[in-house]
Design a protein around this motif. Structure first.
Motif, PDB file in Angstrom:
ATOM      1  N   GLU A   4       0.832  -1.207   0.000  1.00  0.00           N
ATOM      2  CA  GLU A   4       0.000   0.000   0.000  1.00  0.00           C
ATOM      3  C   GLU A   4       0.862   1.251   0.000  1.00  0.00           C
ATOM      4  O   GLU A   4       0.648   2.175  -0.807  1.00  0.00           O
ATOM      5  CB  GLU A   4      -0.916   0.012   1.228  1.00  0.00           C
ATOM      6  CG  GLU A   4      -1.766   1.267   1.317  1.00  0.00           C
ATOM      7  CD  GLU A   4      -2.566   1.351   2.602  1.00  0.00           C
ATOM      8  OE1 GLU A   4      -3.003   2.468   2.952  1.00  0.00           O
ATOM      9  OE2 GLU A   4      -2.756   0.305   3.261  1.00  0.00           O
ATOM     10  N   GLY A  62      -3.349  -4.038  -1.107  1.00  0.00           N
ATOM     11  CA  GLY A  62      -2.709  -2.773  -0.769  1.00  0.00           C
ATOM     12  C   GLY A  62      -2.601  -1.848  -1.963  1.00  0.00           C
ATOM     13  O   GLY A  62      -2.766  -0.624  -1.839  1.00  0.00           O
ATOM     14  N   LYS A 122      -6.120  -0.349  -2.575  1.00  0.00           N
ATOM     15  CA  LYS A 122      -6.474   0.674  -1.588  1.00  0.00           C
ATOM     16  C   LYS A 122      -5.743   1.984  -1.858  1.00  0.00           C
ATOM     17  O   LYS A 122      -6.359   3.064  -1.888  1.00  0.00           O
ATOM     18  CB  LYS A 122      -6.144   0.168  -0.176  1.00  0.00           C
ATOM     19  CG  LYS A 122      -6.545   1.127   0.949  1.00  0.00           C
ATOM     20  CD  LYS A 122      -6.282   0.489   2.316  1.00  0.00           C
ATOM     21  CE  LYS A 122      -6.807   1.363   3.440  1.00  0.00           C
ATOM     22  NZ  LYS A 122      -6.109   2.647   3.558  1.00  0.00           N
TER      23      LYS A 122
END
Length: 382
Positions: free
Chosen positions: A150, A191, A194
């Motif tokens: 992420e 990740g 997102k």
């Protein structure tokens, strides 16, 4: 029109596609593969580079490479030698990813070349190829070593936004295509999703505006601490109406319906041609469901049907594809898929590589670039 031919010499096979529009610029996509799996990596690399040099210096004398992507079987042990050898080639945007060629060899190469381009390299590593008022901006192999996928994705995108700002461009208005290569995609892709969604919101990229055509797929960097690497392509000089997004709603659903943020396809119109970029396309229906779970051949058929529908929406067909990358999750499926493509799409310029798709149930995915002629005098030619 598109012309295709093959080059075979010294255990190297090259699929060459070319397109020349009335604007005078000729484009080439070449897919290099090795025909002798038993050769050591250094020998495969040497022969591939020799074939590349022969083709570009003798057959494509006025073309310059704007983008090269190498597919390796073992990046940790191969990338350093490749980079050393690559320094002998004229500079362009460079992508190196571990996605093993499925024919059992250690290296393959896709290269995009264009004639009449003026090139420039920026301190950021961004590579520019300019002609007729358009600036084509390429980034290859961007990466960092933040703690998670992420954070790595967030840094990659924020850095790219800053690079575009320096070029008086924006992610929303000018970026045409991205690729995210994710180590252990089954674990780390969440990740990426997102971070991308959250950064996109800050750039006015939402379900009410549009997203960017993209591929998110398994791919390793030579450094195991790199969980995500990114390639990107932006064009400065386009008017908004020159960019059109492709949906094929009879076959596919909007990606935001299952939580991801990319466009199925993007068509870019110039005065003399249209580029069509299809994102990684799998066996999915217009409700977002996997079609034919567990059946590789039926998934391949549905995948090609979806690709055909997207191309048709853009005014193109399978015959207009200049290059395609086919991603397989399971190496055991290669023989069947290779046989299917050879039988049903014998003229499709493509490479098949090992790369699990972002959703485990998808056994196969394909991305491609197509080009068709256009007569749009309101826009400059490419």
């Amino acid at each position: 029109m598109i012309l295709t031919k093959t080059y075979e010499q010294n255990s190297i096979h090259a699929q060459i596609s070319s397109f020349e529009g009335k604007g005078g610029v000729t484009e080439y996509h070449i897919m290099f593969s090795v025909a002798s799996p038993s050769l050591p990596f250094c020998e495969q690399l040497d022969r591939l580079q020799a074939a590349y040099e022969t083709l570009t210096k003798q057959d494509l004398k006025n073309a310059v490479a704007v983008f090269r992507r190498y597919f390796l079987s073992d990046a940790a042990n191969q990338a350093e030698s490749l980079i050393e050898r690559e320094c002998e080639n004229p500079y362009c945007a460079l992508s190196v990813v571990q996605q093993a060629p499925m024919n059992g060899t250690k290296i393959a190469l896709w290269v995009w070349l264009q004639t009449d381009m003026t090139t420039e390299t920026y301190k950021s590593g961004m590579f520019e190829a300019a002609h007729n008022g358009y600036r084509h901006l390429w980034n290859g192999g961007a990466h960092n070593k933040a703690a998670t996928s992420e954070y790595q994705t967030r840094l990659l995108l924020n850095d790219y936004v800053m690079q575009l700002t320096e070029q008086h461009c924006t992610l929303a208005a000018d970026c045409i295509r991205t690729w995210f290569f994710v180590q252990n995609v089954d674990v780390n892709y969440a990740g990426v999703v997102k971070a991308r969604k959250e950064v996109f919101i800050t750039q006015n990229l939402t379900e009410k505006t549009h997203y960017i055509s993209s591929t998110g797929i398994e791919g390793r960097h030579a450094d195991p601490n790199v969980l995500v690497q990114m390639d990107a392509y932006t064009v400065d000089g386009l008017q908004p109406e020159q960019i059109r997004f492709l949906y094929a709603p009879t076959h596919l659903n909007p990606t935001y319906e299952y939580g991801v943020t990319f466009e199925r396809g993007t068509a870019v119109s110039y005065g003399d041609r249209k580029h069509i970029f299809l994102s990684g396309t799998a066996s999915i229906d217009n409700r977002g469901e996997i079609v034919h779970p567990g059946d590789i051949l039926k998934q391949t058929e549905r995948m090609m049907e979806n690709i055909r529908a997207l191309l048709q929406e853009g005014g193109a067909s399978i015959d207009d594809i200049m290059q395609a990358i086919v991603y397989l999750r399971d190496p055991a499926d290669y023989v069947e898929v290779d046989r299917y493509i050879r039988k049903n799409y014998p003229h499709l310029p493509h490479l098949i590589v090992l790369a699990p798709v972002c959703r485990p149930g998808w056994l196969i995915e394909t991305e491609c670039i197509a080009i068709i002629p256009a007569d749009l005098p309101q826009y400059p030619c490419l």
